[in-house]
Design a protein around this motif. Structure first.
Motif, short mmCIF file in Angstrom:
data_model
loop_
_atom_site.label_atom_id
_atom_site.label_comp_id
_atom_site.label_asym_id
_atom_site.label_seq_id
_atom_site.Cartn_x
_atom_site.Cartn_y
_atom_site.Cartn_z
N THR A 28 0.94 -1.44 -0.12
CA THR A 28 -0.02 -0.47 0.06
C THR A 28 0.73 1.44 0.13
O THR A 28 1.61 1.10 0.53
CB THR A 28 -1.13 -0.07 1.06
OG1 THR A 28 -0.29 -0.15 1.80
CG2 THR A 28 -2.09 -1.39 1.49
N TYR A 29 1.04 2.63 -0.41
CA TYR A 29 1.36 3.25 -0.61
C TYR A 29 -0.17 4.51 0.02
O TYR A 29 -1.06 4.69 -0.59
CB TYR A 29 1.28 3.50 -1.86
CG TYR A 29 2.28 2.63 -2.84
CD1 TYR A 29 3.96 3.46 -2.67
CD2 TYR A 29 1.91 1.73 -3.22
CE1 TYR A 29 4.77 2.06 -3.07
CE2 TYR A 29 3.63 0.94 -4.20
CZ TYR A 29 4.35 0.99 -3.73
OH TYR A 29 5.10 0.50 -3.88
N GLU A 30 0.31 5.78 0.44
CA GLU A 30 -0.62 6.45 0.44
C GLU A 30 0.25 8.01 -0.12
O GLU A 30 1.36 8.25 -0.63
CB GLU A 30 0.01 7.39 2.49
CG GLU A 30 -0.65 8.84 2.85
CD GLU A 30 -0.50 8.90 4.08
OE1 GLU A 30 -1.25 8.92 5.08
OE2 GLU A 30 0.58 9.82 4.38
N CYS A 31 -1.08 8.64 -0.94
CA CYS A 31 0.11 9.73 -1.29
C CYS A 31 -1.40 10.71 -2.18
O CYS A 31 -2.24 10.40 -1.04
CB CYS A 31 -0.05 9.39 -3.20
SG CYS A 31 -1.82 8.17 -3.62
N GLY A 32 -1.03 11.89 -1.65
CA GLY A 32 -1.69 13.11 -2.15
C GLY A 32 -3.12 13.21 -3.26
O GLY A 32 -1.75 12.16 -4.28
N MET A 33 -3.51 14.43 -3.88
CA MET A 33 -3.92 14.73 -4.50
C MET A 33 -4.00 15.43 -5.01
O MET A 33 -4.74 16.96 -3.95
CB MET A 33 -6.20 13.72 -4.51
CG MET A 33 -6.24 12.52 -4.79
SD MET A 33 -7.93 12.10 -4.64
CE MET A 33 -8.23 12.71 -3.42
N VAL A 34 -4.58 16.18 -6.46
CA VAL A 34 -4.65 16.99 -6.68
C VAL A 34 -6.15 16.99 -6.94
O VAL A 34 -6.59 16.99 -7.87
CB VAL A 34 -3.39 17.50 -7.74
CG1 VAL A 34 -4.28 18.94 -8.67
CG2 VAL A 34 -2.32 17.51 -7.89
N LEU A 35 -6.43 18.51 -5.81
CA LEU A 35 -7.75 18.79 -6.30
C LEU A 35 -8.14 20.24 -6.21
O LEU A 35 -7.60 21.17 -6.18
CB LEU A 35 -8.26 18.36 -4.78
CG LEU A 35 -8.08 16.99 -4.63
CD1 LEU A 35 -9.05 16.40 -3.04
CD2 LEU A 35 -9.19 15.88 -5.39
N THR A 36 -9.69 20.41 -6.46
CA THR A 36 -9.82 21.75 -7.02
C THR A 36 -10.87 22.92 -5.43
O THR A 36 -10.82 21.69 -4.61
CB THR A 36 -11.05 22.13 -8.15
OG1 THR A 36 -11.94 21.23 -7.87
CG2 THR A 36 -10.26 21.51 -9.54
N GLY A 37 -10.97 23.53 -5.20
CA GLY A 37 -11.14 23.90 -3.56
C GLY A 37 -12.95 23.70 -3.50
O GLY A 37 -13.20 22.83 -2.86
#
Length: 170
Positions: A28-37
């Motif tokens: 498993t990996y933890e990753c961030g996401m590019v999100l809009t507001g």
């Protein structure tokens, strides 16, 4: 005056329970996401689904496809589309490792959970290998056996306590 409050801990937004049933989880990996507001606001309301989601490595970047984050109810023309693909933030070495492993037959990358960690939206993804039908039946059988054994142990303990209480009353 607004005070800066840091969120601590992990607040679960969505979980893909079916992935653990359908796949053997290898890493498993933890990753961030590019999100809009508006996506972040919708996630903070606790609304999301990972049922049909999958991760694809394209051009040296990891992308999350088919994860459903509904439109923000109070959003305006700046609202996002619910099933757009979202870029995942991973280290280059992790992306390369996932890409090479996912090329092997039977391996895929699935999202397991979306959560907030210290105020930032994170996704837990996993390198997984698909289960055969008999593996799924075996998993269900093991789960049922442990449930039955736990019930039997609990019933035996209740009987012991009841007999001890009767003996004490005499």
């Amino acid at each position: 005056m607004a005070k800066d409050k840091k969120e601590t801990g992990r607040k679960l937004v969505a979980q893909n329970k079916k992935a653990r049933y359908d796949y053997h989880i290898l890493t498993t990996y933890e990753c961030g996401m590019v999100l809009t507001g508006t996506e972040v606001k919708s996630l903070r309301q606790g609304r999301s689904s990972l049922v049909d989601g999958f991760v694809q490595i394209d051009g040296g970047e990891a992308w999350l496809h088919n994860a459903h984050i509904p439109e923000y109810t109070q959003g305006t023309w700046t609202n996002h589309s619910a099933r757009r693909k979202r870029k995942l933030l991973l280290h280059r070495a992790e992306i390369d490792k996932l890409d090479s492993k996912s090329q092997e037959t039977g391996h895929t990358i699935v999202p397991l959970a979306i959560y907030f960690k210290e105020g930032r939206a994170k996704v837990e993804i996993a390198l997984a290998k698909g289960k055969k039908e008999y593996d799924k039946r075996q998993t269900l059988r093991e789960k049922q056996d442990t449930r039955e054994s736990n019930r039997a142990i609990a019933a035996a303990r209740r009987r012991q306590r009841a007999s001890a209480a009767r003996a004490q009353q005499r």
